[in-house]
Design a protein around this motif. Structure first.
Motif, PDB file in Angstrom:
ATOM      1  N   LYS A   3       0.828  -1.190   0.000  1.00 61.12           N
ATOM      2  CA  LYS A   3       0.000   0.000   0.000  1.00 61.12           C
ATOM      3  C   LYS A   3       0.870   1.250   0.000  1.00 61.12           C
ATOM      4  O   LYS A   3       2.060   1.190   0.277  1.00 61.12           O
ATOM      5  CB  LYS A   3      -0.902   0.032   1.248  1.00 61.12           C
ATOM      6  N   ILE A   4       0.220   2.364  -0.298  1.00 64.98           N
ATOM      7  CA  ILE A   4       0.861   3.663  -0.128  1.00 64.98           C
ATOM      8  C   ILE A   4       0.626   4.093   1.317  1.00 64.98           C
ATOM      9  O   ILE A   4      -0.488   4.006   1.824  1.00 64.98           O
ATOM     10  CB  ILE A   4       0.265   4.702  -1.086  1.00 64.98           C
ATOM     11  N   ALA A   5       1.678   4.538   1.986  1.00 61.49           N
ATOM     12  CA  ALA A   5       1.533   5.056   3.345  1.00 61.49           C
ATOM     13  C   ALA A   5       1.326   6.562   3.265  1.00 61.49           C
ATOM     14  O   ALA A   5       2.127   7.279   2.678  1.00 61.49           O
ATOM     15  CB  ALA A   5       2.766   4.736   4.177  1.00 61.49           C
ATOM     16  N   CYS A   6       0.247   7.029   3.837  1.00 59.12           N
ATOM     17  CA  CYS A   6      -0.037   8.465   3.891  1.00 59.12           C
ATOM     18  C   CYS A   6       0.038   8.894   5.353  1.00 59.12           C
ATOM     19  O   CYS A   6      -0.792   8.480   6.167  1.00 59.12           O
ATOM     20  CB  CYS A   6      -1.411   8.766   3.306  1.00 59.12           C
ATOM     21  N   ILE A   7       1.042   9.679   5.672  1.00 60.04           N
ATOM     22  CA  ILE A   7       1.285  10.085   7.051  1.00 60.04           C
ATOM     23  C   ILE A   7       0.872  11.528   7.252  1.00 60.04           C
ATOM     24  O   ILE A   7       1.268  12.421   6.488  1.00 60.04           O
ATOM     25  CB  ILE A   7       2.788   9.954   7.410  1.00 60.04           C
ATOM     26  N   THR A   8       0.064  11.764   8.297  1.00 59.99           N
ATOM     27  CA  THR A   8      -0.333  13.123   8.630  1.00 59.99           C
ATOM     28  C   THR A   8      -0.178  13.304  10.141  1.00 59.99           C
ATOM     29  O   THR A   8       0.373  12.440  10.817  1.00 59.99           O
ATOM     30  CB  THR A   8      -1.757  13.420   8.145  1.00 59.99           C
ATOM     31  N   TYR A   9      -0.673  14.415  10.679  1.00 57.48           N
ATOM     32  CA  TYR A   9      -0.332  14.729  12.067  1.00 57.48           C
ATOM     33  C   TYR A   9      -1.513  14.894  13.014  1.00 57.48           C
ATOM     34  O   TYR A   9      -1.312  15.095  14.207  1.00 57.48           O
ATOM     35  CB  TYR A   9       0.566  15.975  12.107  1.00 57.48           C
ATOM     36  N   THR A  10      -2.732  14.800  12.508  1.00 56.86           N
ATOM     37  CA  THR A  10      -3.902  14.871  13.392  1.00 56.86           C
ATOM     38  C   THR A  10      -4.943  13.859  12.930  1.00 56.86           C
ATOM     39  O   THR A  10      -4.981  13.484  11.750  1.00 56.86           O
ATOM     40  CB  THR A  10      -4.543  16.275  13.376  1.00 56.86           C
ATOM     41  N   LYS A  27      -6.325   1.254  -1.029  1.00 57.13           N
ATOM     42  CA  LYS A  27      -4.959   1.176  -1.562  1.00 57.13           C
ATOM     43  C   LYS A  27      -3.970   2.021  -0.761  1.00 57.13           C
ATOM     44  O   LYS A  27      -2.777   2.029  -1.032  1.00 57.13           O
ATOM     45  CB  LYS A  27      -4.926   1.632  -3.027  1.00 57.13           C
ATOM     46  N   VAL A  28      -4.505   2.751   0.227  1.00 54.14           N
ATOM     47  CA  VAL A  28      -3.683   3.683   1.002  1.00 54.14           C
ATOM     48  C   VAL A  28      -3.913   3.455   2.496  1.00 54.14           C
ATOM     49  O   VAL A  28      -5.049   3.277   2.940  1.00 54.14           O
ATOM     50  CB  VAL A  28      -4.043   5.148   0.652  1.00 54.14           C
ATOM     51  N   GLU A  29      -2.832   3.440   3.250  1.00 53.24           N
ATOM     52  CA  GLU A  29      -2.961   3.393   4.709  1.00 53.24           C
ATOM     53  C   GLU A  29      -2.723   4.802   5.228  1.00 53.24           C
ATOM     54  O   GLU A  29      -1.615   5.327   5.167  1.00 53.24           O
ATOM     55  CB  GLU A  29      -1.963   2.434   5.342  1.00 53.24           C
ATOM     56  N   VAL A  30      -3.798   5.417   5.721  1.00 47.45           N
ATOM     57  CA  VAL A  30      -3.732   6.792   6.213  1.00 47.45           C
ATOM     58  C   VAL A  30      -3.732   6.771   7.731  1.00 47.45           C
ATOM     59  O   VAL A  30      -4.604   6.168   8.359  1.00 47.45           O
ATOM     60  CB  VAL A  30      -4.936   7.620   5.709  1.00 47.45           C
ATOM     61  N   SER A  31      -2.755   7.423   8.341  1.00 56.44           N
ATOM     62  CA  SER A  31      -2.697   7.449   9.803  1.00 56.44           C
ATOM     63  C   SER A  31      -1.810   8.584  10.274  1.00 56.44           C
ATOM     64  O   SER A  31      -1.048   9.162   9.501  1.00 56.44           O
ATOM     65  CB  SER A  31      -2.164   6.118  10.342  1.00 56.44           C
TER      66      SER A  31
END
Length: 206
Positions: A3-10, A27-31
């Motif tokens: 998967k694509i890792a999507c990293i954010t901060y909140t 398709k994306v792991e958002v965390s």
């Protein structure tokens, strides 16, 4: 499944990104960065450094920023650091809550607040913060900032973890990169040194 890792901060940003992805979200792991690091580094591999830091892995149950503040714990902490004269427990807890892991001039991580703290006209000893960490970890308590500490230690000491991450996530997308602190930046640099491609979005990102 890669998967694509999507990293954010909140958590709000996580929810916003997921809603915009719609049917492509599988398709994306958002965390958040802390949740991602805990899930993929700290939780599965913490046992590798447990003895080094007296970390009670069996009692670990996620991560939060609730400072241990019951009387018996603080009394034990003050005795361990020779600060029994401190009576203002609220101020002591506040000082601990405002301490963070930072790189010192030698390039190693140490925990301390932004400025020296005083309680009841006594300066809080620098060792108080590291002693708190040891006592908390022995109880299986891991705070958000500790997730960064353990992730960094694990990646430095066990580089194979980087290979595992890169196999799972060939691309890392970093949202609002300007909000990253130095430890987060170093962790992302370690992940991105080989093969993995990291995309950055943020007003100050280059």
């Amino acid at each position: 499944i890669r998967k694509i890792a999507c990293i954010t901060y909140t958590n709000v940003a996580v929810a916003t990104i997921l809603s915009r992805l719609g049917t492509s979200s599988d398709k994306v792991e958002v965390s958040t960065i802390h949740s991602f690091l805990y899930k993929h580094i700290v939780k599965p591999y913490a046992r590798f450094v447990a003895n080094d830091y007296d970390l009670n892995v069996a009692k670990m149950d996620g991560h939060d920023d609730v400072i241990l503040s019951n009387y018996s714990f603080l009394d034990e902490l003050k005795q361990a650091t020779g600060q029994q004269r401190i009576t203002n427990n609220s101020a002591l807890v506040d000082a601990i809550a405002n301490s963070r892991w930072k790189f010192n001039l030698a390039g190693t991580l140490e925990v301390k607040p932004d400025y020296p703290r005083r309680v009841d006209n006594y300066s809080i000893k620098n060792e108080t913060y590291s002693q708190y960490k040891k006592m908390a970890w022995s109880r299986g308590v891991v705070h958000h900032d500790d997730v960064l500490f353990f992730s960094y230690q694990l990646l430095i000491k066990f580089p194979f973890i980087l290979s595992v991450l890169r196999a799972k996530f060939p691309y890392f997308f970093i949202d609002e990169f300007q909000d990253s602190n130095p430890i987060q930046v170093r962790i992302l640099e370690l992940i991105g040194q080989v093969e993995t491609k990291i995309g950055i979005i943020g007003d100050k990102a280059q």
